[in-house]
Design a protein around this motif. Structure first.
Motif, PDB file in Angstrom:
ATOM      1  N   LEU A   1       0.823  -1.217   0.098  1.00 57.40           N
ATOM      2  CA  LEU A   1       0.068  -0.017  -0.028  1.00 57.40           C
ATOM      3  C   LEU A   1       0.758   1.138   0.180  1.00 57.40           C
ATOM      4  O   LEU A   1       0.597   2.120  -0.643  1.00 57.40           O
ATOM      5  N   TYR A   2       1.911   1.282   0.831  1.00 60.31           N
ATOM      6  CA  TYR A   2       2.681   2.359   0.629  1.00 60.31           C
ATOM      7  C   TYR A   2       3.488   2.402  -0.788  1.00 60.31           C
ATOM      8  O   TYR A   2       3.896   3.619  -1.254  1.00 60.31           O
ATOM      9  N   ILE A   3       4.185   1.329  -1.240  1.00 58.56           N
ATOM     10  CA  ILE A   3       4.416   1.465  -2.307  1.00 58.56           C
ATOM     11  C   ILE A   3       3.724   2.066  -3.712  1.00 58.56           C
ATOM     12  O   ILE A   3       3.965   2.870  -4.404  1.00 58.56           O
ATOM     13  N   ILE A   4       2.314   1.759  -3.462  1.00 59.33           N
ATOM     14  CA  ILE A   4       1.423   2.229  -4.591  1.00 59.33           C
ATOM     15  C   ILE A   4       0.830   3.651  -4.119  1.00 59.33           C
ATOM     16  O   ILE A   4       0.240   4.128  -5.041  1.00 59.33           O
ATOM     17  N   GLY A   5       1.107   4.086  -2.996  1.00 58.08           N
ATOM     18  CA  GLY A   5       0.845   5.231  -2.508  1.00 58.08           C
ATOM     19  C   GLY A   5      -0.598   5.604  -2.337  1.00 58.08           C
ATOM     20  O   GLY A   5      -1.027   6.533  -2.418  1.00 58.08           O
ATOM     21  N   ALA A   6      -1.248   4.534  -1.588  1.00 57.27           N
ATOM     22  CA  ALA A   6      -2.601   4.546  -1.238  1.00 57.27           C
ATOM     23  C   ALA A   6      -2.845   5.516  -0.195  1.00 57.27           C
ATOM     24  O   ALA A   6      -4.199   5.758   0.038  1.00 57.27           O
ATOM     25  N   HIS A   7      -1.901   5.941   0.590  1.00 60.96           N
ATOM     26  CA  HIS A   7      -1.953   6.651   1.948  1.00 60.96           C
ATOM     27  C   HIS A   7      -2.514   8.151   1.341  1.00 60.96           C
ATOM     28  O   HIS A   7      -2.866   8.747   1.818  1.00 60.96           O
ATOM     29  N   GLY A   8      -2.025   8.565   0.211  1.00 64.60           N
ATOM     30  CA  GLY A   8      -2.280   9.750  -0.440  1.00 64.60           C
ATOM     31  C   GLY A   8      -1.828  10.796   0.508  1.00 64.60           C
ATOM     32  O   GLY A   8      -2.366  12.112   0.353  1.00 64.60           O
ATOM     33  N   GLY A   9      -0.817  10.497   1.445  1.00 63.94           N
ATOM     34  CA  GLY A   9      -0.424  11.694   2.427  1.00 63.94           C
ATOM     35  C   GLY A   9      -1.175  11.925   3.408  1.00 63.94           C
ATOM     36  O   GLY A   9      -0.816  13.083   4.150  1.00 63.94           O
ATOM     37  N   GLU A  10      -1.982  11.308   3.669  1.00 67.02           N
ATOM     38  CA  GLU A  10      -2.981  11.630   4.865  1.00 67.02           C
ATOM     39  C   GLU A  10      -2.555  11.197   6.166  1.00 67.02           C
ATOM     40  O   GLU A  10      -1.685  10.401   6.208  1.00 67.02           O
ATOM     41  N   ALA A  11      -2.512  11.917   7.106  1.00 67.80           N
ATOM     42  CA  ALA A  11      -2.130  11.955   8.316  1.00 67.80           C
ATOM     43  C   ALA A  11      -2.662  10.825   9.027  1.00 67.80           C
ATOM     44  O   ALA A  11      -2.000  10.091  10.130  1.00 67.80           O
ATOM     45  N   SER A  12      -3.922  10.305   8.809  1.00 70.46           N
ATOM     46  CA  SER A  12      -4.540   9.102   9.667  1.00 70.46           C
ATOM     47  C   SER A  12      -3.671   7.948   9.185  1.00 70.46           C
ATOM     48  O   SER A  12      -3.708   6.953  10.049  1.00 70.46           O
ATOM     49  N   TRP A  13      -2.917   7.647   8.025  1.00 71.65           N
ATOM     50  CA  TRP A  13      -2.064   6.574   7.710  1.00 71.65           C
ATOM     51  C   TRP A  13      -0.973   6.618   8.619  1.00 71.65           C
ATOM     52  O   TRP A  13      -0.397   5.325   9.074  1.00 71.65           O
ATOM     53  N   ILE A  14      -0.573   7.723   8.993  1.00 79.63           N
ATOM     54  CA  ILE A  14       0.624   7.824  10.067  1.00 79.63           C
ATOM     55  C   ILE A  14       0.199   7.387  11.326  1.00 79.63           C
ATOM     56  O   ILE A  14       1.014   6.453  12.044  1.00 79.63           O
ATOM     57  N   THR A  15      -1.019   7.542  11.577  1.00 77.60           N
ATOM     58  CA  THR A  15      -1.662   6.943  12.923  1.00 77.60           C
ATOM     59  C   THR A  15      -1.943   5.353  12.897  1.00 77.60           C
ATOM     60  O   THR A  15      -1.347   4.550  13.855  1.00 77.60           O
ATOM     61  N   LEU A  16      -2.158   4.729  11.736  1.00 78.10           N
ATOM     62  CA  LEU A  16      -2.472   3.410  11.401  1.00 78.10           C
ATOM     63  C   LEU A  16      -1.068   2.987  11.657  1.00 78.10           C
ATOM     64  O   LEU A  16      -0.951   1.872  12.171  1.00 78.10           O
ATOM     65  N   ASP A  17       0.000   3.401  10.769  1.00 81.34           N
ATOM     66  CA  ASP A  17       1.502   2.814  10.632  1.00 81.34           C
ATOM     67  C   ASP A  17       1.968   2.888  12.253  1.00 81.34           C
ATOM     68  O   ASP A  17       2.425   1.579  12.547  1.00 81.34           O
ATOM     69  N   ALA A  18       1.583   3.851  13.036  1.00 81.33           N
ATOM     70  CA  ALA A  18       2.177   3.768  14.532  1.00 81.33           C
ATOM     71  C   ALA A  18       1.504   2.402  15.524  1.00 81.33           C
ATOM     72  O   ALA A  18       2.163   1.879  15.923  1.00 81.33           O
ATOM     73  N   ALA A  19       0.293   2.681  15.178  1.00 81.97           N
ATOM     74  CA  ALA A  19      -0.888   1.976  15.725  1.00 81.97           C
ATOM     75  C   ALA A  19      -0.349   0.248  15.333  1.00 81.97           C
ATOM     76  O   ALA A  19      -0.278  -0.522  16.419  1.00 81.97           O
ATOM     77  N   TYR A  20      -0.071   0.032  14.246  1.00 82.76           N
ATOM     78  CA  TYR A  20       0.379  -1.302  13.715  1.00 82.76           C
ATOM     79  C   TYR A  20       1.587  -1.797  14.306  1.00 82.76           C
ATOM     80  O   TYR A  20       1.658  -3.053  14.764  1.00 82.76           O
ATOM     81  N   HIS A  21       2.696  -0.937  14.286  1.00 80.09           N
ATOM     82  CA  HIS A  21       3.732  -1.512  14.767  1.00 80.09           C
ATOM     83  C   HIS A  21       3.973  -1.559  16.077  1.00 80.09           C
ATOM     84  O   HIS A  21       4.658  -2.481  16.543  1.00 80.09           O
ATOM     85  N   CYS A  22       3.109  -0.855  16.849  1.00 77.18           N
ATOM     86  CA  CYS A  22       3.192  -1.120  18.334  1.00 77.18           C
ATOM     87  C   CYS A  22       2.529  -2.357  18.718  1.00 77.18           C
ATOM     88  O   CYS A  22       2.910  -3.024  19.609  1.00 77.18           O
ATOM     89  N   THR A  23       1.358  -2.640  18.083  1.00 77.06           N
ATOM     90  CA  THR A  23       0.757  -3.994  18.321  1.00 77.06           C
ATOM     91  C   THR A  23       1.451  -5.118  17.705  1.00 77.06           C
ATOM     92  O   THR A  23       1.530  -6.119  18.376  1.00 77.06           O
ATOM     93  N   ALA A  24       2.128  -4.949  16.484  1.00 78.45           N
ATOM     94  CA  ALA A  24       2.896  -5.982  16.220  1.00 78.45           C
ATOM     95  C   ALA A  24       4.132  -5.995  17.035  1.00 78.45           C
ATOM     96  O   ALA A  24       4.560  -7.235  17.419  1.00 78.45           O
ATOM     97  N   ALA A  25       4.777  -5.372  17.508  1.00 81.23           N
ATOM     98  CA  ALA A  25       5.754  -5.527  18.523  1.00 81.23           C
ATOM     99  C   ALA A  25       5.313  -6.273  19.951  1.00 81.23           C
ATOM    100  O   ALA A  25       6.060  -6.956  20.421  1.00 81.23           O
TER     101      ALA A  25
END
Length: 153
Positions: A72-96
C-alpha cells in the motif's frame, strides 16, 4: 525526495522511496525474519499446540499485514493523509507487543522440549526463538520511529 521523508520526518513515503527511508526500510527485514519464524514453526514439531499456535498466528498475521502495508505504501494508497501515520504507529506498536509475547512463549515451549525430542527438532525451535526475538526488536524499532513520525505530524 524531501529531507523530512529521508530522515523519518512527518510524511509517509510512496513508490520506491519506501526502500530509502529508515523506519520504512525495516519492512524488508520484518518481512524476512517474520517469514523465517513462520517457516521454522510450521516445519517443527509442536509439543505445545496452544502456545505454538499463538506464535504461528502472530508470525502469519504480521507477515501478511506487513506485506500489505508495504504494498500500500509502494502504490501510494495513503495519499499523504495523516491518518495513515496513526495507522502505521498503531500497527507497529501492536505487532511489537504480539511478537514479544510470541517470542517469550516460543522460548518457553523450546525450554520444555529439551528432553524427548531430536537434536534437529530442538534446534529448529531454538532458531525460531532467535528469529522471533530479532523480529521483535525490528518491530519495536519501527514502532519507536513511527511514534516519533506520528508525534511530529
Amino acid at each position: 525526495m524531501a529531507p523530512a521523508a529521508a530522515s523519518g520526518g512527518s510524511s509517509l513515503p510512496s513508490g520506491l522511496a519506501v526502500f530509502t527511508t529508515f523506519p520504512d526500510l525495516l519492512f524488508i527485514l520484518e518481512f524476512v525474519f517474520g517469514g523465517l519464524v513462520w517457516i521454522l514453526i510450521a516445519s517443527s514439531l509442536v509439543p505445545m499446540p496452544l502456545v505454538q499456535g499463538w506464535v504461528m498466528f502472530v508470525s502469519v498475521f504480521c507477515f501478511v499485514a506487513t506485506t500489505t502495508l508495504l504494498v500500500l505504501y509502494i502504490i501510494g494508497a495513503h495519499g499523504g493523509e495523516a491518518s495513515w501515520i496513526t495507522l502505521d504507529a498503531a500497527y507497529h506498536c501492536t505487532a511489537a507487543l504480539f511478537y514479544l509475547s510470541a517470542s517469550v512463549l516460543e522460548a518457553l515451549a523450546t525450554i520444555q522440549m529439551y528432553e524427548g525430542f531430536t537434536y534437529r527438532q530442538y534446534h529448529e525451535n531454538i532458531s525460531a526463538v532467535v528469529f522471533s526475538y530479532v523480529a521483535t526488536l525490528l518491530y519495536v524499532a519501527h514502532a519507536v520511529f513511527s511514534l516519533i513520525r506520528w508525534k511530529s505530524s
